[in-house]
Design a protein around this motif. Sequence first.
Motif, short mmCIF file in Angstrom:
data_model
loop_
_atom_site.label_atom_id
_atom_site.label_comp_id
_atom_site.label_asym_id
_atom_site.label_seq_id
_atom_site.Cartn_x
_atom_site.Cartn_y
_atom_site.Cartn_z
N GLU A 133 19.53 8.03 9.66
CA GLU A 133 19.19 9.40 9.31
C GLU A 133 17.88 9.47 8.52
OE1 GLU A 133 21.78 13.09 8.35
OE2 GLU A 133 21.62 11.91 6.52
N ALA A 134 17.69 8.52 7.60
CA ALA A 134 16.44 8.51 6.82
C ALA A 134 15.24 8.31 7.73
CB ALA A 134 16.50 7.39 5.77
N GLU A 135 15.42 7.46 8.73
CA GLU A 135 14.33 7.23 9.69
C GLU A 135 13.97 8.52 10.42
OE1 GLU A 135 13.42 4.30 13.52
OE2 GLU A 135 15.43 4.43 12.65
N GLN A 136 14.97 9.29 10.76
CA GLN A 136 14.74 10.55 11.48
C GLN A 136 14.09 11.61 10.58
OE1 GLN A 136 18.76 11.34 12.68
NE2 GLN A 136 18.66 10.02 14.49
N LEU A 137 14.50 11.65 9.32
CA LEU A 137 14.05 12.70 8.42
C LEU A 137 12.70 12.42 7.76
CD1 LEU A 137 17.41 13.52 6.55
CD2 LEU A 137 16.27 14.91 8.32
N LEU A 138 12.41 11.15 7.51
CA LEU A 138 11.28 10.82 6.65
C LEU A 138 10.03 10.34 7.38
CD1 LEU A 138 13.20 8.98 3.78
CD2 LEU A 138 12.51 11.38 3.91
N LYS A 139 10.12 10.18 8.70
CA LYS A 139 8.93 9.78 9.44
C LYS A 139 7.84 10.83 9.28
CE LYS A 139 9.88 6.43 13.00
NZ LYS A 139 9.85 6.13 14.45
N GLY A 140 6.65 10.38 8.97
CA GLY A 140 5.55 11.32 8.80
C GLY A 140 5.34 11.78 7.37
N ASN B 183 8.19 0.13 9.38
CA ASN B 183 7.71 -1.08 10.02
C ASN B 183 8.83 -1.64 10.89
OD1 ASN B 183 5.13 -1.61 8.12
ND2 ASN B 183 6.85 -0.93 6.88
N TYR B 184 8.50 -2.01 12.12
CA TYR B 184 9.53 -2.41 13.08
C TYR B 184 9.32 -3.85 13.56
CZ TYR B 184 10.60 2.55 13.10
OH TYR B 184 10.94 3.83 12.71
N PHE B 185 10.44 -4.52 13.76
CA PHE B 185 10.43 -5.90 14.24
C PHE B 185 11.27 -6.00 15.52
CE2 PHE B 185 9.94 -5.86 9.68
CZ PHE B 185 8.91 -6.75 9.44
N THR B 186 10.96 -6.99 16.33
CA THR B 186 11.72 -7.25 17.55
C THR B 186 12.11 -8.73 17.57
OG1 THR B 186 9.83 -7.89 18.92
CG2 THR B 186 10.33 -5.52 18.74
N ALA B 187 12.79 -9.13 18.64
CA ALA B 187 13.18 -10.53 18.78
C ALA B 187 11.97 -11.45 18.77
CB ALA B 187 13.98 -10.73 20.07
N LYS B 188 10.79 -10.95 19.14
CA LYS B 188 9.59 -11.78 19.13
C LYS B 188 9.17 -12.17 17.72
CE LYS B 188 7.72 -9.85 23.43
NZ LYS B 188 6.61 -9.11 24.06
N SER C 8 0.80 -1.22 0.00
CA SER C 8 0.00 0.00 0.00
C SER C 8 0.84 1.27 0.00
CB SER C 8 -0.94 0.01 1.22
OG SER C 8 -0.21 -0.10 2.43
N ASN C 9 2.17 1.14 0.06
CA ASN C 9 3.05 2.32 0.03
C ASN C 9 4.10 2.17 -1.05
OD1 ASN C 9 2.41 4.00 2.66
ND2 ASN C 9 2.36 1.84 3.25
N GLU C 10 4.42 3.27 -1.70
CA GLU C 10 5.45 3.23 -2.74
C GLU C 10 6.84 3.06 -2.16
OE1 GLU C 10 3.83 5.81 -6.45
OE2 GLU C 10 4.23 6.95 -4.62
N LEU C 11 7.02 3.50 -0.91
CA LEU C 11 8.30 3.35 -0.24
C LEU C 11 8.05 2.87 1.19
CD1 LEU C 11 11.36 3.69 0.13
CD2 LEU C 11 10.97 6.14 0.53
N ALA C 12 8.65 1.73 1.54
CA ALA C 12 8.46 1.16 2.87
C ALA C 12 9.80 0.77 3.47
CB ALA C 12 7.54 -0.06 2.80
N PHE C 13 9.93 0.98 4.76
CA PHE C 13 11.13 0.58 5.49
C PHE C 13 10.78 -0.58 6.42
CE2 PHE C 13 12.19 4.78 4.13
CZ PHE C 13 13.58 4.88 4.12
N GLY C 14 11.68 -1.57 6.48
CA GLY C 14 11.55 -2.67 7.43
C GLY C 14 12.79 -2.67 8.31
N ILE C 15 12.61 -2.40 9.60
CA ILE C 15 13.75 -2.22 10.51
C ILE C 15 13.64 -3.19 11.68
CG2 ILE C 15 14.94 -0.60 12.03
CD1 ILE C 15 13.87 1.67 10.24
N GLY C 16 14.71 -3.95 11.93
CA GLY C 16 14.69 -4.88 13.04
C GLY C 16 15.82 -5.88 12.95
N PRO C 17 15.91 -6.81 13.91
CA PRO C 17 17.04 -7.74 13.97
C PRO C 17 17.00 -8.81 12.89
CG PRO C 17 15.44 -8.24 15.68
CD PRO C 17 15.00 -6.96 15.06
N ALA C 18 18.10 -9.52 12.77
CA ALA C 18 18.21 -10.61 11.80
C ALA C 18 17.20 -11.70 12.11
CB ALA C 18 19.63 -11.19 11.85
#
Length: 338
Positions: A297-304, A311-316, A145-155
């Motif tokens: 830096e992109a996370e800081q500048l582009l939020k919103g 999108n964020y992931f954790t160890a769970k 649903s988004n043209e640009l998406a970030f996926g951030i989290g552990p391996a």
Amino acid sequence: MGISALTPPTQSSEILETPLEFPDNRLLVELCGEFDRNLSQIEHQLGLQIIRRGNHLALIGDGDSRARGAVILQELYERLEAGRSLEPGDIDGAIRLGTLEDEAAPRAADQLEMFQGGRVEIKTRKKIVEPRTEAQKAYVRSLMSNELAFGIGPAGTGKTYLAVAVAVNLFVEGHVDKIILCRPAVEAGERLGFLPGTQEEKVDPYMQPLYDALNDFLPGKQVNKLKEEKKIEIAPLAFMRGRTLANAAVVLDEAQNATTMQMKMFLTRLGEGSRMVVTGDRSQVDLPRGVKSGLIEAEQLLKGVDGISFNYFTAKDVVRHPLVARIIEAYDTDSPPG
């Protein structure tokens, strides 16, 4: 079709039991698994006891565990009725998600019939891929649903794997003309020129995780043919400079190792009709000391910014060996603030 509760839960010496009936004994055998290993997995993760009696299963435990167990068993049985296989990872995913039906997602035309009620499926040439955690499910919906998406989290949380799966889906359904997968070859650095072989042979080891994911979704011969036709490109991030990536599904992996200038260069390559995914792990930055990660830096500048999702992931959300999640949690606990 499906399974049903035979009678209301019974009570005997404070032991609560929910009996379930399965009409097809052959499918019940597959549901239970070899030596009932699938039932053992559900018992262990839900704190249940499951007793098999002919074509019946009895769930013993507290009310919440029995209710969850019944829904999970029904989902897995219906999966088998539909002619689909059942692997340990599918059971783990069903347990994590808890239920087949959740808040139904809107079904837009460009979602490629990926959302079946509450279920999210990604169809590729070789397999159907399903998210196994709520965070993964939300991530896949975000990619569509988004043209640009970030996926951030552990391996091990499926960031890259699901991004490549969606890229393949978009390609085989004709929504994009090419697939472009890239990552920074940080480890190569100045040493790259000293390695033997052609330029492609030198960088291929750094691209191997992307090849591995791609080969999970497309036949090997087709991957080679599409590479020859330049419909699939797997290359270092530096090779993207000066290009406009139109009508393409683009994935940047290991983005925490992109510099600020590299990240800006990559993001501004986005062309008409393209979808772009950026994945990374902020805890695994390999850049030289003092060089800021372009991902952070992109996370800081582009939020919103409208049209961009984070999108964020954790160890769970780790879907590798369960020990991997415990290792990540141990390192996170020991890490100093900031």
